[in-house]
Design a protein around this motif. Structure first.
Motif, PDB file in Angstrom:
ATOM      1  N   ILE A   1      37.246  36.299  51.629  1.00  0.00           N
ATOM      2  CA  ILE A   1      37.549  37.129  50.461  1.00  0.00           C
ATOM      3  C   ILE A   1      37.194  38.579  50.736  1.00  0.00           C
ATOM      4  N   ASN A   2      36.061  38.817  51.384  1.00  0.00           N
ATOM      5  CA  ASN A   2      35.680  40.186  51.731  1.00  0.00           C
ATOM      6  C   ASN A   2      36.705  40.833  52.645  1.00  0.00           C
TER       7      ASN A   2
ATOM      8  N   VAL B   1      39.870  41.584  50.385  1.00  0.00           N
ATOM      9  CA  VAL B   1      39.683  42.636  49.405  1.00  0.00           C
ATOM     10  C   VAL B   1      39.451  43.982  50.088  1.00  0.00           C
TER      11      VAL B   1
ATOM     12  N   LYS C   1      33.054  42.470  47.736  1.00  0.00           N
ATOM     13  CA  LYS C   1      33.088  42.035  46.349  1.00  0.00           C
ATOM     14  C   LYS C   1      32.325  40.737  46.133  1.00  0.00           C
TER      15      LYS C   1
ATOM     16  N   ILE D   1      38.987  37.655  41.186  1.00  0.00           N
ATOM     17  CA  ILE D   1      38.982  38.952  41.866  1.00  0.00           C
ATOM     18  C   ILE D   1      40.423  39.431  41.953  1.00  0.00           C
ATOM     19  N   HIS D   2      40.701  40.613  41.441  1.00  0.00           N
ATOM     20  CA  HIS D   2      42.039  41.184  41.479  1.00  0.00           C
ATOM     21  C   HIS D   2      42.272  41.793  42.856  1.00  0.00           C
ATOM     22  N   LEU D   3      43.165  41.161  43.601  1.00  0.00           N
ATOM     23  CA  LEU D   3      43.439  41.609  44.964  1.00  0.00           C
ATOM     24  C   LEU D   3      44.458  42.737  44.972  1.00  0.00           C
ATOM     25  N   THR D   4      45.593  42.517  44.341  1.00  0.00           N
ATOM     26  CA  THR D   4      46.618  43.545  44.166  1.00  0.00           C
ATOM     27  C   THR D   4      47.053  43.524  42.710  1.00  0.00           C
TER      28      THR D   4
END
Length: 668
Positions: free
Chosen positions: A363-364, A367, A371, A387-390
Motif C-alpha cells: 500500500i505504501n 500510495v 499512509k 485509502i483514496h489512491l486516485t
C-alpha cells in the motif's frame, strides 16, 4: 542469630487480611470455582490477534462463544496439555510426500468462516449471537479435522472480531486481492476465500498478488506462471521492497533539487502571501507548506498520468515484476464497477493477506507516501481502513489475518515465518531444515565461516547438522554462553532463522507440479549468483581462461574460534575419545592425574589432605608394578614443572594470624 530481613512483609499480610476480611480463610479441602466471563472487555482488547491458545484458554474461549455458564471444581479437573511447539524431528522424503498428498486430498475441508445471513429485521443482538454460533461451529470442524484425520494445521486466527473486519472488507470491495509471499505462494493462499467472494456477489472478482517477486529468478517466475495458468488463477508479480527503495531515491533526489533551487533564489517574498504574517518563522512555515502542497499535487498528477499511459500486453504481464503505476493500471482494468451505497461510483479494491507478507508495504508503494504503518511484528493493522489512491480508486486495507492451512512440521512453520522466532524454544528442527535447503558451501560463503562436518566413514553425508552449523556460526560471531564459555547455539539459531525469513538466505518452494529431484533453486546458488551477494566468495581466473571460486573463512580462521569449536558439543566428546584411546598409556595417564580429597572437621576449621592415587609403571617383563604415594607425588610435581617450563618456585606468602577461636592446635 541471623540478621533480620530488611524486607517487610506487613504489606503482603495487610492485602491478605483485606482480601479475606469478613470471610473465612480457605482451607485445602475447599474448592475454587471458575466461571466464564461473558463481557467482551474494553475496546482496545477486542482486536488482539489470537493464533495460539493452550488447552485451558481454548476451552474457556469456546465456552464463552457458546454462551455456556459452567462451574468447575479445581480438585476434580485434570488438564493434560501436549507441547505442540517443540518438535525436533523432521520428516523423511517419503513421509513428507505422503503428508503433502494427504493435504491435497483434504484441501476442500479448509474453509473460511462465513458471516450469517441477515436483513433489516435482524437486531444487533441476534446478529451477534448468530455470528458466535457460526464461528464456534467453524472452529469445531477444524478441531475434528485435526483429531480424526491426523492433520497438522498452522496457527490460525481465533479472535472473532478480526474475522468481522474481513467480512466488512469483502462486502465493500469489488476486487479482492490476496497478497502472498513469492517464496511459498500456495501456503499463504486461501482457495476458499475466492469461493467466498463469489458467494457474496457473483460480480466480484479475486486476484492473487505475488509480492517479493524479486526473490524469484526468471525461470522460477516462468514455472509459477505455467502453474497458475493451468489452474485458472489470476495473478500478478510485484515487489514492494524494490518499489519503495526506488521511491525513496526519487524523494531524496527531489529534495536535493528543491534545496538547490532555494539557494539560488535571491528573494522568495514575492511567492508568498504576506497577509497575516507576524514573524519570520511564520513566513518560512507558510512557504514550506505551499511548496509541499505544490509538490504533492504535481506528484499526484504525474502518477495518474503514468497510470493512464500503461499499455502492457498479456504476454508482457506473464512474468513481469510490475511497477506501482503498472500495478494500479492493471487493478483498475481487472476491477468490476459495481454501484452500491459504499462505493460512491468508485472502484473499491480490498487487500487481504497474512501478516508479514508485505501488505502494508504494498500500500505504501502504491500510495507513494507512508499512509499505513509498517512493522516487523505481525498484526500491525488493527482495523480495516480505506485509502483514496486516485480519483477513481479506493483501497480497503484489512488487518493481517492468519488463515488456517496445512503444515508438515513445526520447523516448516518457523521457516515460513508463521511462528515467531523470538518465542522459539526448540531450534534444532528449523536449523536442520535450513541446512537441508541451503548448500553447505553457500552457507560458508555467505557468512565467511567454516562448517566442520562428520566424514563419510563416521556416518556423515556432507549435509551439516543443526549443531554443526550453529556451533560454527556462534563461535565465529563471538556468541558464547555466560559462565560456560561454549558457543550459544540458541542465539545463533535466532539470527540465522531471521536471515532465512527475511530473505538473506533465499529458498523458494517449487509449484506442486514441479518434477521431483530437479533443483528449483539452482539459479540462486550458482557460484556467480552467490559471489554477487557476498565478499567471502572470491572469483579468480585460471590459466585456461575459466573462472575459479574460493571461499574465504576469515571468521573461522582465528585460533580462539577453532579452539571453541573443538571443545564444544559432540566435537568435544569425539576429540576426548580419540585422545583417550589413541595411546596404550592413556589409562596410566588418567591415573597419574587423579586425586583423592579427604576433608576432616576440626574445632572451627577444616583440615584438607590430598592423597595421590596409586600409580603403576611398566616393568621389563611387561607387567605393571605399583609405586608408593610419595614417589607418585614427586613424579607428578616434576611433570608439572616440565610442562610449565618454570625453573623456580614462588615463595609461600605468610598467612594472617587471628586471635580467638578457630586457630590451629599446632600454633601453641
Amino acid at each position: 542469630m541471623p540478621p533480620r530481613s530488611k524486607i517487610s512483609s506487613s504489606l503482603g499480610k495487610a492485602i491478605i487480611r483485606k482480601r479475606f476480611e469478613g470471610k473465612r480463610r480457605p482451607t485445602e479441602r475447599d474448592t475454587e470455582l471458575h466461571t466464564t466471563d461473558m463481557d467482551d472487555g474494553p475496546s482496545w482488547t477486542k482486536l488482539q490477534s489470537i493464533t495460539q491458545q493452550g488447552d485451558l484458554e481454548e476451552f474457556l474461549h469456546t465456552a464463552e462463544l457458546a454462551g455456556t455458564e459452567f462451574t468447575a471444581e479445581r480438585m476434580n479437573v485434570k488438564i493434560i496439555s501436549a507441547n505442540q511447539t517443540s518438535n525436533p524431528y523432521l520428516l523423511t522424503a517419503d513421509e513428507e510426500a505422503q503428508a503433502l498428498q494427504k493435504h491435497r486430498d483434504h484441501s476442500d475441508m479448509l474453509r473460511v468462516p462465513r458471516r450469517p445471513e441477515w436483513d433489516e429485521t435482524t437486531t444487533a443482538g441476534e446478529l451477534h449471537r448468530a455470528e458466535r454460533d457460526a464461528f464456534m461451529s467453524w472452529r469445531r470442524d477444524l478441531a475434528m479435522l485435526q483429531e480424526e484425520k491426523g492433520l497438522l494445521l498452522t496457527p490460525f486466527e481465533r479472535n472473532l472480531e478480526v474475522w468481522r473486519q474481513l467480512w466488512r472488507v469483502l462486502e465493500r470491495s469489488h476486487l479482492v486481492v490476496q497478497i502472498v509471499d513469492a517464496r511459498n505462494p500456495m501456503l499463504f493462499r486461501s482457495r476458499d476465500l475466492t469461493e467466498y467472494v463469489a458467494e457474496i456477489d457473483e460480480r466480484k472478482r479475486s486476484l492473487l498478488l505475488i509480492n517479493k517477486a524479486d526473490m524469484l529468478s526468471d525461470s522460477q517466475r516462468e514455472a509459477w506462471a505455467e502453474y497458475f495458468e493451468a489452474q485458472g488463477i489470476a495473478y500478478l508479480f510485484f515487489s514492494a521492497k524494490e518499489s519503495n527503495a526506488k521511491l525513496e531515491e526519487e524523494r531524496e533526489r527531489d529534495a536535493a533539487e528543491r534545496l538547490a533551487q532555494e539557494l539560488k533564489q535571491e528573494s522568495i517574498a514575492e511567492d508568498v502571501d504576506l497577509d497575516g504574517l507576524t514573524s519570520l518563522d511564520d513566513f518560512k512555515a507558510r512557504k514550506q507548506k505551499q511548496d509541499k502542497e505544490a509538490a504533492d499535487a504535481a506528484a499526484a498528477a504525474a502518477f495518474e498520468a503514468s497510470v493512464r499511459a500503461v499499455a502492457l500486453t498479456q504476454a508482457e504481464l506473464r512474468t513481469r515484476v510490475l511497477t506501482p503505476a503498472e500495478l494500479v493500471s492493471i487493478l483498475m482494468r481487472e476491477c468490476p464497477k459495481i454501484a452500491d451505497e459504499h462505493s460512491h461510483n468508485k472502484l473499491m479494491i480490498g487487500l487481504v493477506g497474512y501478516p508479514n507478507v508485505g501488505k502494508s508495504s504494498t500500500i505504501n508503494a502504491l500510495v507513494g507516501s507512508k499512509k499505513v504503518n509498517v512493522g516487523a511484528m505481525p498484526g500491525k493493522t488493527k482495523h480495516f481502513q480505506t485509502i483514496h489512491l486516485t480519483e477513481d480508486v479506493v483501497l480497503c486495507d484489512c488487518p493481517g489475518l492468519v488463515f488456517p492451512t496445512f503444515a508438515t512440521t513445526q520447523a516448516d512453520m518457523v521457516c515460513n515465518g508463521v511462528l515467531p522466532i523470538d518465542q522459539l524454544r526448540e531450534f534444532t528442527g528449523p536449523s536442520a531444515l535450513v541446512t537441508r535447503r541451503i548448500p553447505k558451501w553457500a552457507l560458508e560463503a555467505i557468512y565467511g565461516i567454516e562448517i566442520r562436518t562428520r566424514p563419510a566413514e563416521e556416518g556423515g553425508d556432507g549435509i551439516p547438522t543443526a549443531e554443526e552449523l550453529l556451533t560454527s556460526y556462534a563461535a565465529a560471531r563471538g556468541m558464547f554462553k555466560g559462565g560456560e564459555g561454549n558457543p550459544d547455539e540458541a542465539r545463533a539459531a535466532r539470527v540465522l532463522l531471521k536471515d532465512y525469513v527475511s530473505g538473506k538466505l533465499i529458498y523458494c518452494h517449487p509449484p506442486p507440479t514441479w518434477p521431483t529431484g530437479k533443483d528449483f533453486n539452482q539459479d540462486h546458488y550458482s557460484p556467480h549468483a552467490v559471489s554477487r551477494r557476498t565478499r567471502h566468495l572470491v572469483e579468480s581466473a585460471t590459466a585456461d581462461g575459466s573462472s575459479e571460486f574460493t571461499v574465504r573463512h576469515a571468521a573461522s580462521d582465528r585460533v580462539n574460534v577453532q579452539k571453541a569449536i573443538a571443545t564444544s558439543g559432540s566435537v568435544r566428546v569425539d576429540a576426548l575419545d580419540a585422545r583417550f584411546f589413541s595411546t596404550g598409556a592413556a589409562l596410566q595417564s588418567a591415573q597419574r592425574k587423579a586425586g583423592t580429597h579427604q576433608v576432616k572437621q576440626g574445632r572451627g576449621y577444616a583440615q584438607i589432605q590430598v592423597g595421590v592415587a596409586a600409580r603403576s609403571q611398566i616393568g621389563a617383563d611387561g607387567q605393571a608394578r605399583g609405586i608408593g604415594a610419595v614417589e607418585a607425588a614427586r613424579m607428578a610435581a616434576q611433570e608439572q614443572m616440565a610442562a610449565s617450563g618454570k625453573k623456580h618456585h614462588k615463595k609461600k606468602r605468610p598467612g594472617k594470624q587471628r586471635s580467638g577461636q578457630g586457630v590451629h592446635d599446632d600454633m601453641f
